[in-house]
Scaffold this motif. Sequence first.
Motif, PDB file in Angstrom:
ATOM      1  N   PHE A   4       0.761  -1.232   0.000  1.00  0.00           N
ATOM      2  CA  PHE A   4       0.000   0.000   0.000  1.00  0.00           C
ATOM      3  C   PHE A   4       0.793   1.283   0.000  1.00  0.00           C
ATOM      4  CE2 PHE A   4       0.848  -1.030   4.231  1.00  0.00           C
ATOM      5  CZ  PHE A   4       0.434  -0.075   5.129  1.00  0.00           C
ATOM      6  N   TYR A   5       2.089   1.234   0.156  1.00  0.00           N
ATOM      7  CA  TYR A   5       2.814   2.462  -0.111  1.00  0.00           C
ATOM      8  C   TYR A   5       4.147   2.115  -0.758  1.00  0.00           C
ATOM      9  CZ  TYR A   5       5.110   1.498   4.346  1.00  0.00           C
ATOM     10  OH  TYR A   5       5.765   0.909   5.377  1.00  0.00           O
ATOM     11  N   CYS A  11       4.496   2.979  14.763  1.00  0.00           N
ATOM     12  CA  CYS A  11       5.617   2.630  13.894  1.00  0.00           C
ATOM     13  C   CYS A  11       6.820   2.334  14.779  1.00  0.00           C
ATOM     14  CB  CYS A  11       5.944   3.735  12.893  1.00  0.00           C
ATOM     15  SG  CYS A  11       4.576   4.152  11.825  1.00  0.00           S
ATOM     16  N   GLY A  62       8.810  -0.100  14.970  1.00  0.00           N
ATOM     17  CA  GLY A  62       9.971  -0.834  14.468  1.00  0.00           C
ATOM     18  C   GLY A  62      10.229  -2.067  15.308  1.00  0.00           C
ATOM     19  N   ASP A  73       3.222  -1.588  14.782  1.00  0.00           N
ATOM     20  CA  ASP A  73       3.978  -1.520  13.526  1.00  0.00           C
ATOM     21  C   ASP A  73       3.290  -2.398  12.487  1.00  0.00           C
ATOM     22  OD1 ASP A  73       7.013  -0.385  12.910  1.00  0.00           O
ATOM     23  OD2 ASP A  73       6.430  -1.995  11.541  1.00  0.00           O
ATOM     24  N   HIS A  74       3.660  -2.187  11.229  1.00  0.00           N
ATOM     25  CA  HIS A  74       3.060  -2.993  10.171  1.00  0.00           C
ATOM     26  C   HIS A  74       4.057  -4.004   9.613  1.00  0.00           C
ATOM     27  CE1 HIS A  74       0.855  -3.997   6.435  1.00  0.00           C
ATOM     28  NE2 HIS A  74      -0.199  -3.681   7.140  1.00  0.00           N
ATOM     29  N   SER A  75       5.215  -4.140  10.290  1.00  0.00           N
ATOM     30  CA  SER A  75       6.183  -5.130   9.837  1.00  0.00           C
ATOM     31  C   SER A  75       6.137  -6.339  10.755  1.00  0.00           C
ATOM     32  CB  SER A  75       7.586  -4.515   9.849  1.00  0.00           C
ATOM     33  OG  SER A  75       8.552  -5.544   9.888  1.00  0.00           O
ATOM     34  N   GLY A 119      -0.492  -3.418  13.011  1.00  0.00           N
ATOM     35  CA  GLY A 119      -1.529  -2.496  12.572  1.00  0.00           C
ATOM     36  C   GLY A 119      -1.015  -1.567  11.497  1.00  0.00           C
ATOM     37  N   ASP A 120      -1.929  -0.868  10.878  1.00  0.00           N
ATOM     38  CA  ASP A 120      -1.572   0.156   9.906  1.00  0.00           C
ATOM     39  C   ASP A 120      -1.738   1.504  10.600  1.00  0.00           C
ATOM     40  OD1 ASP A 120      -1.362   2.017   7.924  1.00  0.00           O
ATOM     41  OD2 ASP A 120      -3.125   1.360   6.804  1.00  0.00           O
ATOM     42  N   ALA A 121      -0.634   2.220  10.704  1.00  0.00           N
ATOM     43  CA  ALA A 121      -0.643   3.498  11.430  1.00  0.00           C
ATOM     44  C   ALA A 121      -1.637   4.496  10.841  1.00  0.00           C
ATOM     45  CB  ALA A 121       0.756   4.101  11.416  1.00  0.00           C
ATOM     46  N   ARG A 155       8.469   7.833  15.681  1.00  0.00           N
ATOM     47  CA  ARG A 155       9.849   8.239  15.418  1.00  0.00           C
ATOM     48  C   ARG A 155      10.342   7.775  14.050  1.00  0.00           C
ATOM     49  NH1 ARG A 155      12.543   5.563  18.018  1.00  0.00           N
ATOM     50  NH2 ARG A 155      14.423   6.790  18.331  1.00  0.00           N
ATOM     51  N   HIS A 156      10.918   8.733  13.317  1.00  0.00           N
ATOM     52  CA  HIS A 156      11.507   8.455  12.003  1.00  0.00           C
ATOM     53  C   HIS A 156      10.497   7.833  11.037  1.00  0.00           C
ATOM     54  CE1 HIS A 156      15.515   9.305  13.512  1.00  0.00           C
ATOM     55  NE2 HIS A 156      15.172   8.638  14.590  1.00  0.00           N
ATOM     56  N   SER A 157       9.268   8.119  11.200  1.00  0.00           N
ATOM     57  CA  SER A 157       8.281   7.410  10.398  1.00  0.00           C
ATOM     58  C   SER A 157       7.352   8.303   9.589  1.00  0.00           C
ATOM     59  CB  SER A 157       7.450   6.486  11.290  1.00  0.00           C
ATOM     60  OG  SER A 157       8.308   5.505  11.833  1.00  0.00           O
ATOM     61  N   PHE A 159       6.200   8.070   5.020  1.00  0.00           N
ATOM     62  CA  PHE A 159       4.847   7.932   4.478  1.00  0.00           C
ATOM     63  C   PHE A 159       4.673   8.856   3.293  1.00  0.00           C
ATOM     64  CE2 PHE A 159       3.934   5.740   8.257  1.00  0.00           C
ATOM     65  CZ  PHE A 159       2.763   5.049   8.036  1.00  0.00           C
TER      66      PHE A 159
HETATM   67  C1  LIG Z   1      12.216   4.153   9.723  1.00  0.00           C
HETATM   68  S1  LIG Z   1      11.374   2.933  10.637  1.00  0.00           S
HETATM   69  C2  LIG Z   1      11.361   3.611  12.266  1.00  0.00           C
HETATM   70  C3  LIG Z   1      11.122   2.597  13.331  1.00  0.00           C
HETATM   71  C4  LIG Z   1      11.247   3.062  14.779  1.00  0.00           C
HETATM   72  N1  LIG Z   1      10.309   4.087  15.122  1.00  0.00           N
HETATM   73  C5  LIG Z   1      12.643   3.506  15.066  1.00  0.00           C
HETATM   74  O1  LIG Z   1      12.867   4.697  15.156  1.00  0.00           O
HETATM   75  O2  LIG Z   1      13.505   2.660  15.174  1.00  0.00           O
HETATM   76  C6  LIG Z   1       9.766   3.038  10.061  1.00  0.00           C
HETATM   77  C7  LIG Z   1       8.836   2.000  10.621  1.00  0.00           C
HETATM   78  O3  LIG Z   1       7.508   2.290  10.220  1.00  0.00           O
HETATM   79  C8  LIG Z   1       6.854   1.068   9.952  1.00  0.00           C
HETATM   80  N2  LIG Z   1       5.699   1.334   9.095  1.00  0.00           N
HETATM   81  C9  LIG Z   1       5.715   1.729   7.833  1.00  0.00           C
HETATM   82  N3  LIG Z   1       4.474   1.896   7.381  1.00  0.00           N
HETATM   83  C10 LIG Z   1       3.646   1.598   8.399  1.00  0.00           C
HETATM   84  C11 LIG Z   1       2.238   1.585   8.541  1.00  0.00           C
HETATM   85  N4  LIG Z   1       1.430   1.910   7.547  1.00  0.00           N
HETATM   86  N5  LIG Z   1       1.734   1.245   9.726  1.00  0.00           N
HETATM   87  C12 LIG Z   1       2.543   0.906  10.751  1.00  0.00           C
HETATM   88  N6  LIG Z   1       3.879   0.897  10.650  1.00  0.00           N
HETATM   89  C13 LIG Z   1       4.424   1.241   9.489  1.00  0.00           C
HETATM   90  C14 LIG Z   1       7.910   0.223   9.311  1.00  0.00           C
HETATM   91  O4  LIG Z   1       7.591  -1.150   9.375  1.00  0.00           O
HETATM   92  C15 LIG Z   1       9.127   0.597  10.143  1.00  0.00           C
HETATM   93  O5  LIG Z   1       9.259  -0.246  11.259  1.00  0.00           O
END
Ligand SMILES: C[S@@+](CC[C@H](N)C(=O)[O-])C[C@H]1O[C@@H](n2cnc3c(N)ncnc32)[C@H](O)[C@@H]1O
Lengths: 172, 391
Positions: free
Chosen positions: B120-121, B166, B168, B189-191, B215-217, B233-235, B239
């Motif tokens: 989806f992205y 998210c 991670g 997280d979605h992973s 889940g999907d954020a 964080r870092h997320s 998107f």
């Molecule tokens: C750059 S990482 C940051 C992870 C963590 N916050 C950290 O700082 O270590 C981005 C995270 O966002 C998650 N992610 C991406 N799209 C997402 C979504 N739609 N819903 C939930 N998590 C998502 C990814 O799986 C990944 O773990």
Amino acid sequence: MNGLENEAADGHFEPLLQVEMAMGTFLSDWHNCDQLSTFMARMISHNRTDPIRHSNFFSFALNELLEVSFRGGSLDGRIGCAVYRHGPMERVKLTFPCPPGQRQFYREAVSKTRRGNAYARYIDAISTDLAPSREAVLLDLAINFDARLRLEESDPPQITIVIDLPLEGIVS
Amino acid sequence: MSTTALSPFNVEFDPNSQEFSLSGVIRPRSVDEIAASISTLKGAIDQVRGVLYINVKRLVQMNNTAFHAFARVVLDACRERSDLRFVVVTSSVVGWTERMFGHLNKIEPQVTVEVYDSKFYPGQSFVENASFIPILRTQTKMTWRHERAILPRHGIRPGMVMADICCGIGDFAMLVRKEFQPARIVALDHSKASLAYARDVAAGFGITDIEYTYGDASEMLLEDNQFDFVTCRHSLQIFNQPDVLLKELYRICKPGGRVYMTNEKNSHCLGEPRSQSIQWTYEEVAKLFGHFEMDVELGPKSRRYLAEAGFDDIVVESFMVTNLDGDPQDFADIIAAWENVYAGEMAVKRGDPPEFIERFRQGFRDHIFAALHPKGYAGWPIWAASGRKPL
Ligand SMILES: C[S@@+](CC[C@H](N)C(=O)[O-])C[C@H]1O[C@@H](n2cnc3c(N)ncnc32)[C@H](O)[C@@H]1O
């Protein structure tokens, strides 16, 4: 409510939570089904691998059971709902007073969920029924939630629907 | 238990996208209670041509009464309108929707089910991949030195109800749990790979009270107004629609609570010596992420995003993770992990020629050289920002 006494027969299932109330109180508000199932689902799911999604699935199934007893319920007596756990499985025992005329109905509805043609019956119910029968609801649990159902009738006029839900495996 | 009104649900039809959506909790006692929604669906069927999308991505609960009623309308329409197809759009997060609506296809092949979040992205495959795990692990180790001091300035306090969206591999949730003792912490997280890793680490430490959830954020099952402190964080920067994610963070935050986020501006990574090669590579990093619709330059835009999402009392600060923060090798490890994924996977996926990839890699190597050089300096700037959800 005799759920806990019956536990001996239930092997290793460990009791998690038990709720009981007067039928009259339960039947006074339809929203009790939603609220009880949401509340109990949250309570028992907190230590599952994915508590939020486990709770969502469990609430679905429990709500359907509560709705079944709500729709068939009479004002006398008490309703009890107990949840047990064994490994990845939750067991729900829902006990409520059942008029003699309805016992056979429950026996059949529950046994139909275990027959080979359960899926065909379920599909038939979706494709033809206007509103779901209580039978179709139990089939839904068997088919979509991999539930195993049985009936306990040791304490008339109460009956107990016993349902095993392997949700931990479905959710995670 | 108090008797509040049945949780609200929403039914909408958008004629432009030919999309009928059901969301929230739909548990009526009888079909009459949802008569208006049923007629919206019938009206939608009358209006559309070709395909009607039935969006149940945000459907949190639905009882059989409602399911049968909506299914009935769709199945009847299939029988009357052979020109029409129905696509039910479900989410992998609420798995029973996929199962239940899936049966309709057995009855009428005109009805199909699509799981929207399987693809989806644009950058999903990179960030959800297990090869991202080493990056995240080293990053958090370095940023935590700064963030443990920064977080209280953004309002974190012991005893709060928290969510890390998210999350991670869940290391931040573990650190926060230890340092700030939240009353409750949900980490989403979605992973699946990252969550499995997170749960494993937690179990290894005997920690059972972090609620890791898939889940999907941007479409969370979590209820409105629940959390005192929401971190992400870092997320936002990965998107393609950061505003959609931020709206969700806002939604789950309690009024008076705060949403805290960190983001980068990758082109500002720096190092001495070999500053030019380093700078070139990080400018290219920003472009590379841009190619996959991710904005790793988002950091300084945090203030605008928070303001536009409706937050007040916005606090923004920046900090620089450097090779002098601790063991320079930690810094070098982060860069090595970046090189692996950015040059080794993402640039390859974009189809970059080998000469480009070689020059691209050189900047990372020079950054590592600067980090490990006895007189060198290497930095990675990060913006920490938070806002309060108005009361
Ligand atoms: C750059 S990482 C940051 C992870 C963590 N916050 C950290 O700082 O270590 C981005 C995270 O966002 C998650 N992610 C991406 N799209 C997402 C979504 N739609 N819903 C939930 N998590 C998502 C990814 O799986 C990944 O773990």
